[in-house]
Design a protein around this motif. Structure first.
Motif, mmCIF file in Angstrom:
data_model
loop_
_atom_site.group_PDB
_atom_site.id
_atom_site.type_symbol
_atom_site.label_atom_id
_atom_site.label_comp_id
_atom_site.label_asym_id
_atom_site.label_seq_id
_atom_site.Cartn_x
_atom_site.Cartn_y
_atom_site.Cartn_z
ATOM 1 N N ARG A 19 0.837 -1.191 0.000
ATOM 2 C CA ARG A 19 0.000 0.000 0.000
ATOM 3 C C ARG A 19 0.879 1.250 0.000
ATOM 4 O O ARG A 19 1.626 1.488 0.937
ATOM 5 C CB ARG A 19 -0.932 0.029 1.224
ATOM 6 C CG ARG A 19 -1.804 -1.193 1.360
ATOM 7 C CD ARG A 19 -2.748 -1.368 0.167
ATOM 8 N NE ARG A 19 -3.639 -2.494 0.419
ATOM 9 C CZ ARG A 19 -3.360 -3.738 0.055
ATOM 10 N NH1 ARG A 19 -2.213 -4.021 -0.556
ATOM 11 N NH2 ARG A 19 -4.225 -4.712 0.307
ATOM 12 N N TYR A 20 0.749 2.016 -1.055
ATOM 13 C CA TYR A 20 1.451 3.298 -1.172
ATOM 14 C C TYR A 20 0.495 4.372 -0.661
ATOM 15 O O TYR A 20 -0.628 4.482 -1.124
ATOM 16 C CB TYR A 20 1.806 3.560 -2.634
ATOM 17 C CG TYR A 20 2.666 4.775 -2.845
ATOM 18 C CD1 TYR A 20 4.026 4.650 -3.099
ATOM 19 C CD2 TYR A 20 2.125 6.055 -2.789
ATOM 20 C CE1 TYR A 20 4.816 5.769 -3.280
ATOM 21 C CE2 TYR A 20 2.908 7.174 -2.964
ATOM 22 C CZ TYR A 20 4.255 7.027 -3.209
ATOM 23 O OH TYR A 20 5.042 8.145 -3.388
ATOM 24 N N TYR B 119 -0.364 8.327 -0.173
ATOM 25 C CA TYR B 119 -0.070 9.660 -0.698
ATOM 26 C C TYR B 119 -0.281 10.753 0.343
ATOM 27 O O TYR B 119 0.510 11.703 0.450
ATOM 28 C CB TYR B 119 -0.982 9.969 -1.897
ATOM 29 C CG TYR B 119 -0.846 8.999 -3.024
ATOM 30 C CD1 TYR B 119 0.084 9.193 -4.035
ATOM 31 C CD2 TYR B 119 -1.650 7.857 -3.077
ATOM 32 C CE1 TYR B 119 0.202 8.292 -5.084
ATOM 33 C CE2 TYR B 119 -1.535 6.951 -4.114
ATOM 34 C CZ TYR B 119 -0.605 7.167 -5.113
ATOM 35 O OH TYR B 119 -0.484 6.267 -6.133
ATOM 36 N N VAL C 248 0.789 -1.046 -4.991
ATOM 37 C CA VAL C 248 2.039 -1.039 -5.758
ATOM 38 C C VAL C 248 2.723 -2.393 -5.604
ATOM 39 O O VAL C 248 2.560 -3.075 -4.584
ATOM 40 C CB VAL C 248 2.981 0.093 -5.292
ATOM 41 C CG1 VAL C 248 2.427 1.462 -5.672
ATOM 42 C CG2 VAL C 248 3.233 0.012 -3.796
ATOM 43 N N PHE D 259 8.597 -1.807 -4.637
ATOM 44 C CA PHE D 259 8.379 -0.979 -3.456
ATOM 45 C C PHE D 259 8.654 -1.671 -2.135
ATOM 46 O O PHE D 259 8.453 -1.064 -1.078
ATOM 47 C CB PHE D 259 6.950 -0.422 -3.475
ATOM 48 C CG PHE D 259 6.771 0.654 -4.500
ATOM 49 C CD1 PHE D 259 7.026 1.974 -4.199
ATOM 50 C CD2 PHE D 259 6.372 0.329 -5.787
ATOM 51 C CE1 PHE D 259 6.873 2.966 -5.149
ATOM 52 C CE2 PHE D 259 6.216 1.310 -6.752
ATOM 53 C CZ PHE D 259 6.468 2.634 -6.435
ATOM 54 N N LEU E 135 13.066 -0.481 -3.370
ATOM 55 C CA LEU E 135 12.726 0.930 -3.307
ATOM 56 C C LEU E 135 13.970 1.777 -3.058
ATOM 57 O O LEU E 135 14.167 2.819 -3.692
ATOM 58 C CB LEU E 135 11.687 1.183 -2.219
ATOM 59 C CG LEU E 135 11.265 2.644 -2.022
ATOM 60 C CD1 LEU E 135 10.752 3.254 -3.325
ATOM 61 C CD2 LEU E 135 10.214 2.767 -0.929
ATOM 62 N N THR F 64 7.926 8.708 -10.647
ATOM 63 C CA THR F 64 7.157 8.405 -9.443
ATOM 64 C C THR F 64 6.716 9.688 -8.737
ATOM 65 O O THR F 64 5.571 9.791 -8.270
ATOM 66 C CB THR F 64 7.991 7.533 -8.489
ATOM 67 O OG1 THR F 64 8.379 6.331 -9.166
ATOM 68 C CG2 THR F 64 7.221 7.174 -7.235
ATOM 69 N N HIS G 162 2.907 10.822 -7.905
ATOM 70 C CA HIS G 162 2.559 11.189 -6.528
ATOM 71 C C HIS G 162 1.921 12.583 -6.506
ATOM 72 O O HIS G 162 0.859 12.790 -5.902
ATOM 73 C CB HIS G 162 3.839 11.154 -5.683
ATOM 74 C CG HIS G 162 3.645 11.489 -4.240
ATOM 75 N ND1 HIS G 162 3.762 10.557 -3.240
ATOM 76 C CD2 HIS G 162 3.363 12.662 -3.621
ATOM 77 C CE1 HIS G 162 3.559 11.137 -2.062
ATOM 78 N NE2 HIS G 162 3.314 12.418 -2.271
ATOM 79 N N GLY H 4 7.330 7.729 -1.229
ATOM 80 C CA GLY H 4 7.845 6.420 -0.853
ATOM 81 C C GLY H 4 7.360 5.921 0.497
ATOM 82 O O GLY H 4 8.018 5.103 1.129
ATOM 83 N N THR H 5 6.204 6.415 0.975
ATOM 84 C CA THR H 5 5.628 5.906 2.219
ATOM 85 C C THR H 5 4.795 4.665 1.884
ATOM 86 O O THR H 5 3.761 4.770 1.227
ATOM 87 C CB THR H 5 4.754 6.972 2.896
ATOM 88 O OG1 THR H 5 5.562 8.120 3.191
ATOM 89 C CG2 THR H 5 4.151 6.442 4.187
ATOM 90 N N VAL H 6 5.258 3.507 2.332
ATOM 91 C CA VAL H 6 4.688 2.224 1.901
ATOM 92 C C VAL H 6 4.409 1.347 3.118
ATOM 93 O O VAL H 6 5.213 1.310 4.062
ATOM 94 C CB VAL H 6 5.652 1.496 0.941
ATOM 95 C CG1 VAL H 6 5.064 0.163 0.491
ATOM 96 C CG2 VAL H 6 5.967 2.367 -0.273
ATOM 97 N N GLU I 131 7.266 0.687 6.251
ATOM 98 C CA GLU I 131 7.646 -0.627 5.786
ATOM 99 C C GLU I 131 7.603 -1.642 6.928
ATOM 100 O O GLU I 131 8.013 -1.359 8.051
ATOM 101 C CB GLU I 131 9.063 -0.575 5.189
ATOM 102 C CG GLU I 131 9.491 -1.851 4.523
ATOM 103 C CD GLU I 131 8.644 -2.164 3.297
ATOM 104 O OE1 GLU I 131 8.482 -3.355 3.027
ATOM 105 O OE2 GLU I 131 8.166 -1.254 2.630
#
Length: 280
Positions: A5-6, A8, A45, A50, A55, A68, A72, A91-93, A278
């Motif tokens: 899960r990315y 935003y 994603v 990711f 990543l 990317t 975003h 890049g917050t995943v 992560e």
């Protein structure tokens, strides 16, 4: 749903629909994940790109990073039209929806406080540049006939350069003070390096302003009136943006003017590689 899960942005629940054609990172459409009084805007994603190690490798690839970042930003821009988003770092995943909800639960109080502060407000960016013509001192120097003449020319050139920078500094400070009166908060970012940004001239002001939407027209008019005020100085306005520069949980930095030596996102400048989610 499979994949990571990315995330935003975080926002309060809203009724207006997002643009139906909007796509996010990797081409996946964003969706809304609700947890009590908060919404996380997420998309799926692939792990091959990711998960933590790939990543980190991708963040060294400028082409991938640029693509990317644009995806975003497209989602953030779409959200800004319909609500007040609190953007998260590029890049917050998280592993799954549950991980996103755990994050929302843990940071709920801070998110709500910040969203209340930013509600109905947008970020505008203003930069001032000393144009190359102003720096080059194009006048042809007088013929040097002695060491004294040489030293005199050097002194005059140094004085002219100092005067130019004093003029640029006075203009930037005056403009910042005027714009700060129309804003609820300000941030002074570090001047941009022209070799990296590609913008002509030397950046002497790089500031962000948190402005109520209802005051944005007045703010833009003030900036427009200054654009031809000083020969050799160029004023650039960007926005309106989501309030990237003001998304920290503590307000009030910089309203007094701050340090003119510190300063895009920009407004609109995004951080990269926040892997705090992560393995959540």
């Amino acid at each position: 749903m499979t994949g990571l899960r990315y995330v935003y942005a975080v926002c309060r629940p809203f009724d207006a629909p997002l643009q139906s054609q909007i796509t996010g990172v990797g081409g996946a459409p964003p969706r809304l994940l609700r947890h009590r009084d908060l919404i996380a805007v997420v998309s799926e994603v692939p792990e091959r790109d990711f998960a933590e190690q790939p990543l980190r490798a991708h963040l060294e690839d400028l082409d991938w990073l640029t693509e990317t970042a644009h995806a975003h930003q497209n989602v953030i821009d779409a959200l800004t039209v319909v609500t007040t988003p609190l953007p998260l770092r590029l890049g917050t995943v998280f592993h799954d929806d549950s991980g996103v909800r755990v994050m929302l639960e843990a940071r709920e109080e801070g998110f709500l406080r910040t969203l209340d502060r930013l509600s109905g407000r947008v970020e505008w960016g203003v930069k001032v540049y000393a144009e190359p013509e102003a720096e080059e001192q194009p006048r042809e120097p007088a013929k040097v006939t002695s060491g004294r003449d040489y030293l005199r020319q050097r002194r005059r050139s140094r004085q002219a350069n100092e005067e130019m920078w004093e003029k640029a500094d006075r203009f930037a400070r005056r403009l910042h003070e005027t714009l700060a009166e129309c804003a609820e908060d300000t941030r002074l970012h570090a001047p941009q390096n022209s070799a990296l940004s590609g913008a002509p001239g030397r950046n002497v002001l790089n500031a962000a302003y948190l402005v109520p939407r209802r005051n944005s027209e007045e703010f833009v008019e003030i900036v427009d009136r200054t654009k031809n005020e000083e020969p050799g100085l160029r004023v650039e306005l960007t926005g309106p943006w989501a309030a990237y520069s003001f998304s920290g949980e503590e307000p009030g930095e910089g309203k007094s003017g701050g340090d003119m030596d510190s300063g895009d996102m920009s407004s609109g400048d995004m951080g990269s590689g926040d892997m705090s989610g992560e393995n959540s």
